[in-house]
Design a protein around this motif. Structure first.
Motif, PDB file in Angstrom:
ATOM      1  N   ILE A  66      36.375  39.940  32.976  1.00 27.50           N
ATOM      2  CA  ILE A  66      35.515  40.502  34.025  1.00 27.50           C
ATOM      3  C   ILE A  66      34.354  39.561  34.326  1.00 27.50           C
ATOM      4  CG2 ILE A  66      33.930  42.407  34.543  1.00 27.50           C
ATOM      5  CD1 ILE A  66      35.853  44.240  32.951  1.00 27.50           C
ATOM      6  N   LEU A  87      34.111  36.288  33.789  1.00 26.21           N
ATOM      7  CA  LEU A  87      34.596  35.077  34.474  1.00 26.21           C
ATOM      8  C   LEU A  87      34.880  35.371  35.942  1.00 26.21           C
ATOM      9  CD1 LEU A  87      37.019  33.398  31.923  1.00 26.21           C
ATOM     10  CD2 LEU A  87      35.115  32.307  33.110  1.00 26.21           C
ATOM     11  N   GLY A  88      35.587  36.470  36.176  1.00 29.81           N
ATOM     12  CA  GLY A  88      35.945  36.833  37.545  1.00 29.81           C
ATOM     13  C   GLY A  88      34.718  36.982  38.422  1.00 29.81           C
ATOM     14  N   ILE A  89      33.729  37.717  37.916  1.00 26.57           N
ATOM     15  CA  ILE A  89      32.535  37.969  38.728  1.00 26.57           C
ATOM     16  C   ILE A  89      31.727  36.697  38.947  1.00 26.57           C
ATOM     17  CG2 ILE A  89      30.323  39.186  38.759  1.00 26.57           C
ATOM     18  CD1 ILE A  89      31.715  41.534  37.406  1.00 26.57           C
ATOM     19  N   VAL A 122      32.693  33.488  38.792  1.00 18.31           N
ATOM     20  CA  VAL A 122      33.371  32.531  39.677  1.00 18.31           C
ATOM     21  C   VAL A 122      33.338  33.029  41.124  1.00 18.31           C
ATOM     22  CG1 VAL A 122      35.564  31.429  40.221  1.00 18.31           C
ATOM     23  CG2 VAL A 122      34.832  31.624  37.859  1.00 18.31           C
ATOM     24  N   ASN A 123      33.511  34.350  41.291  1.00 14.79           N
ATOM     25  CA  ASN A 123      33.496  34.912  42.640  1.00 14.79           C
ATOM     26  C   ASN A 123      32.139  34.707  43.315  1.00 14.79           C
ATOM     27  OD1 ASN A 123      34.881  36.647  44.704  1.00 14.79           O
ATOM     28  ND2 ASN A 123      33.084  37.906  44.306  1.00 14.79           N
ATOM     29  N   ARG A 143      31.939  30.682  44.150  1.00 14.95           N
ATOM     30  CA  ARG A 143      32.833  30.042  45.116  1.00 14.95           C
ATOM     31  C   ARG A 143      32.468  30.442  46.550  1.00 14.95           C
ATOM     32  NH1 ARG A 143      38.520  32.266  43.346  1.00 14.95           N
ATOM     33  NH2 ARG A 143      39.270  30.826  44.926  1.00 14.95           N
ATOM     34  N   ASP A 158      34.580  31.050  49.029  1.00 15.63           N
ATOM     35  CA  ASP A 158      35.463  32.031  49.662  1.00 15.63           C
ATOM     36  C   ASP A 158      35.565  33.304  48.821  1.00 15.63           C
ATOM     37  OD1 ASP A 158      36.792  30.848  47.608  1.00 15.63           O
ATOM     38  OD2 ASP A 158      38.718  30.701  48.624  1.00 15.63           O
ATOM     39  N   LEU A 214      34.952  37.180  47.469  1.00 17.26           N
ATOM     40  CA  LEU A 214      35.042  38.464  48.160  1.00 17.26           C
ATOM     41  C   LEU A 214      33.779  39.268  47.874  1.00 17.26           C
ATOM     42  CD1 LEU A 214      38.611  39.397  46.862  1.00 17.26           C
ATOM     43  CD2 LEU A 214      38.083  38.308  49.045  1.00 17.26           C
ATOM     44  N   SER A 215      33.500  40.264  48.730  1.00 19.45           N
ATOM     45  CA  SER A 215      32.442  41.202  48.382  1.00 19.45           C
ATOM     46  C   SER A 215      33.050  42.201  47.401  1.00 19.45           C
ATOM     47  CB  SER A 215      31.906  41.914  49.620  1.00 19.45           C
ATOM     48  OG  SER A 215      32.948  42.618  50.242  1.00 19.45           O
ATOM     49  N   MET A 216      32.228  42.721  46.487  1.00 21.35           N
ATOM     50  CA  MET A 216      32.775  43.569  45.427  1.00 21.35           C
ATOM     51  C   MET A 216      33.474  44.803  46.000  1.00 21.35           C
ATOM     52  SD  MET A 216      32.577  42.131  42.603  1.00 21.35           S
ATOM     53  CE  MET A 216      32.787  43.285  41.269  1.00 21.35           C
ATOM     54  N   VAL A 217      32.906  45.360  47.066  1.00 24.05           N
ATOM     55  CA  VAL A 217      33.553  46.496  47.722  1.00 24.05           C
ATOM     56  C   VAL A 217      33.844  46.099  49.159  1.00 24.05           C
ATOM     57  CG1 VAL A 217      33.354  48.904  48.400  1.00 24.05           C
ATOM     58  CG2 VAL A 217      32.348  48.135  46.251  1.00 24.05           C
ATOM     59  N   GLY A 218      35.105  45.910  49.472  1.00 28.82           N
ATOM     60  CA  GLY A 218      35.469  45.460  50.808  1.00 28.82           C
ATOM     61  C   GLY A 218      35.692  46.638  51.751  1.00 28.82           C
ATOM     62  N   ASP A 219      35.741  46.362  53.021  1.00 30.90           N
ATOM     63  CA  ASP A 219      36.015  47.384  54.025  1.00 30.90           C
ATOM     64  C   ASP A 219      37.494  47.296  54.397  1.00 30.90           C
ATOM     65  OD1 ASP A 219      36.157  49.122  56.068  1.00 30.90           O
ATOM     66  OD2 ASP A 219      34.545  48.252  57.271  1.00 30.90           O
ATOM     67  N   TRP A 220      38.266  48.318  53.992  1.00 28.91           N
ATOM     68  CA  TRP A 220      39.713  48.280  54.238  1.00 28.91           C
ATOM     69  C   TRP A 220      40.125  49.283  55.314  1.00 28.91           C
ATOM     70  CZ3 TRP A 220      42.811  44.523  52.374  1.00 28.91           C
ATOM     71  CH2 TRP A 220      42.279  43.734  51.354  1.00 28.91           C
ATOM     72  N   PRO A 239      41.876  34.424  46.621  1.00 28.87           N
ATOM     73  CA  PRO A 239      41.405  35.796  46.346  1.00 28.87           C
ATOM     74  C   PRO A 239      41.644  36.762  47.503  1.00 28.87           C
ATOM     75  CG  PRO A 239      39.555  34.269  46.587  1.00 28.87           C
ATOM     76  CD  PRO A 239      40.792  33.445  46.569  1.00 28.87           C
ATOM     77  N   TYR A 250      45.985  45.694  48.209  1.00 27.56           N
ATOM     78  CA  TYR A 250      45.901  46.741  49.241  1.00 27.56           C
ATOM     79  C   TYR A 250      47.289  47.256  49.607  1.00 27.56           C
ATOM     80  CZ  TYR A 250      45.509  48.806  53.859  1.00 27.56           C
ATOM     81  OH  TYR A 250      45.620  49.653  54.921  1.00 27.56           O
ATOM     82  N   ALA A 264      40.220  52.326  48.291  1.00 26.41           N
ATOM     83  CA  ALA A 264      39.750  51.126  48.984  1.00 26.41           C
ATOM     84  C   ALA A 264      38.587  50.440  48.260  1.00 26.41           C
ATOM     85  CB  ALA A 264      39.341  51.488  50.414  1.00 26.41           C
ATOM     86  N   TYR A 265      37.686  51.242  47.656  1.00 26.70           N
ATOM     87  CA  TYR A 265      36.500  50.613  47.066  1.00 26.70           C
ATOM     88  C   TYR A 265      36.811  49.866  45.771  1.00 26.70           C
ATOM     89  CZ  TYR A 265      36.556  54.964  44.363  1.00 26.70           C
ATOM     90  OH  TYR A 265      36.934  56.012  43.572  1.00 26.70           O
ATOM     91  N   ASP A 288      38.827  45.183  46.083  1.00 24.06           N
ATOM     92  CA  ASP A 288      38.267  43.838  45.958  1.00 24.06           C
ATOM     93  C   ASP A 288      37.855  43.508  44.528  1.00 24.06           C
ATOM     94  OD1 ASP A 288      37.656  42.540  48.899  1.00 24.06           O
ATOM     95  OD2 ASP A 288      37.843  44.706  48.896  1.00 24.06           O
ATOM     96  N   SER A 289      37.250  44.499  43.849  1.00 19.73           N
ATOM     97  CA  SER A 289      36.841  44.217  42.469  1.00 19.73           C
ATOM     98  C   SER A 289      38.074  43.947  41.601  1.00 19.73           C
ATOM     99  CB  SER A 289      36.000  45.354  41.899  1.00 19.73           C
ATOM    100  OG  SER A 289      36.520  46.595  42.271  1.00 19.73           O
ATOM    101  N   ILE A 296      39.195  40.492  42.239  1.00 23.20           N
ATOM    102  CA  ILE A 296      38.287  39.498  41.680  1.00 23.20           C
ATOM    103  C   ILE A 296      38.518  39.330  40.179  1.00 23.20           C
ATOM    104  CG2 ILE A 296      35.858  39.097  41.105  1.00 23.20           C
ATOM    105  CD1 ILE A 296      35.174  40.407  43.838  1.00 23.20           C
ATOM    106  N   VAL A 297      38.744  40.434  39.493  1.00 23.39           N
ATOM    107  CA  VAL A 297      38.756  40.414  38.030  1.00 23.39           C
ATOM    108  C   VAL A 297      40.155  40.204  37.434  1.00 23.39           C
ATOM    109  CG1 VAL A 297      38.438  41.919  36.041  1.00 23.39           C
ATOM    110  CG2 VAL A 297      36.650  41.747  37.765  1.00 23.39           C
ATOM    111  N   TRP A 327      41.634  36.705  36.422  1.00 29.20           N
ATOM    112  CA  TRP A 327      40.937  36.070  35.304  1.00 29.20           C
ATOM    113  C   TRP A 327      41.291  36.739  33.994  1.00 29.20           C
ATOM    114  CZ3 TRP A 327      38.615  31.499  35.606  1.00 29.20           C
ATOM    115  CH2 TRP A 327      38.357  31.013  36.892  1.00 29.20           C
ATOM    116  N   LEU A 328      41.484  38.032  34.061  1.00 30.51           N
ATOM    117  CA  LEU A 328      41.925  38.762  32.880  1.00 30.51           C
ATOM    118  C   LEU A 328      43.298  38.242  32.439  1.00 30.51           C
ATOM    119  CD1 LEU A 328      40.739  41.023  31.224  1.00 30.51           C
ATOM    120  CD2 LEU A 328      42.004  42.652  32.616  1.00 30.51           C
TER     121      LEU A 328
END
Lengths: 166, 147
Positions: free
Chosen positions: A21, A23-25, A27-28, A31, A33, A35-41, B31, B39, B46-47, B50-51, B54-55, B58-59
């Motif tokens: 977790i 590392l992921g956060i 690096v995100n 970088r 490109d 992503l935002s932690m909560v995207g709009d889908w 990513p 998705y 949806a919320y 992305d997390s 992201i994670v 790497w895991l």
């Protein structure tokens, strides 16, 4: 003995999760490109080609363009589904085999004409993918009618069975 | 016998570790495309999409490295079984409800041609699950003796 082993597994699992977790956060964040932690889908956001401009079209507008014959409808589902019933006049361009059907389906459609893609169900991504694909090919006036086939049937609008559009 | 069985463990660790690392690299590289794949499974709200995107890669990378380097083996082998199990259930769930998703397991590229059938993903993932489960069992049994 078992308890000790269980604890060891638990701590290692926590350690690995934490590392992954973190590392992921990190690096995100770093970088470009990321992503935002909560995207709009939402469908509108997914079809947003630039801020404030989306490719989604509503049923009312789609219906008006249908009756005024201003729009070309594209059915993004499989040929089998298309045969079972489609919007009257719609051409079939199955997204999953787009390369095979593209030329035949898009012949004599000018780049600037209004094109409305649809498939079946709100979760169906075929018409969204098709709309974006066409947009990036230069069809500037392409729109997606989300859940189009269901909406069309529900409102008793003209449909057709078989392989021919009309 | 003992040396042989140790060799089997080592081979298993390298196979599974390699799978995990290989699977993580393309997702780490793309990513946004991986988020799209998450998705498309239409399982997570949806919320969380992305997390997760992201994670998760790497895991997978950390688990793969642990397996290959022999670090934290009980935890890593347990997590690898758990993750593959979750993926298996996710694919099974979508197969059952007739949603044909491009699995996004190893590559995030979304080709416009028909992907491999869902049945193939299930068989492949089922095989991985057996391998991971067996590795986990062997590691934990060995550890239990050691305590």
């Amino acid at each position: 003995m078992l308890r000790q082993l269980g604890l060891q597994v638990l701590w290692q699992v926590i350690g690995i999760l934490f590392l992954g977790i973190a590392l992921g956060i990190v690096v995100n964040q770093v970088r470009s490109d990321g992503l935002s932690m909560v995207g709009d889908w939402s469908p509108e956001a997914q079809l947003a080609i630039e801020p404030g401009k989306t490719l989604v079209i509503g049923l009312d507008e789609a219906q008006q363009s249908f009756y005024s014959k201003r729009a070309v409808f594209l059915d993004a589902r499989s040929p089998e589904s298309y045969q079972e019933g489609h919007i009257l006049g719609a051409r079939n361009l199955p997204f999953e085999e787009a390369n095979k059907y593209l030329n035949a389906a898009m012949c004599n459609i000018p780049k600037d004409s209004l094109i409305i893609t649809y498939c079946d169900g709100e979760g169906c991504s075929l018409s969204k993918d098709l709309a974006l694909e066409l947009f990036y090919m230069g069809y500037d006036n392409v729109r997606e009618l989300i859940d189009g086939w269901n909406l069309w049937k529900e409102h008793g609008l003209p449909t057709k069975k078989g392989t021919s559009p009309e | 016998m003992r040396a042989n069985s140790q060799r089997v463990l080592l081979v298993l660790r390298f196979i599974l570790g390699g799978i995990f690392i290989y699977a993580s690299l393309d997702k780490i590289h793309h990513p946004a495309a991986f988020a799209e794949a998450v998705y498309n499974y239409k399982i997570l709200p949806a919320y969380l999409i992305d997390s997760t995107a992201i994670v998760l890669p790497w895991l997978e990378l950390v688990i793969g490295l642990c397996l290959i380097l022999g670090l934290w083996l009980p935890g890593a082998s347990f997590l690898s079984s758990l993750l593959i199990g979750i993926f298996f259930v996710a694919i099974l769930f979508n197969a059952a409800r007739g949603l044909d998703v491009h699995c996004g397991c190893f590559s995030t590229s979304n080709s416009t041609t028909h992907g491999a059938p869902m049945g193939w993903y299930l068989i492949r993932d089922g095989l991985f699950l057996v391998l991971a489960g067996y590795l986990c069992f062997r590691v934990l049994r060995g550890k239990r003796r050691a305590f």
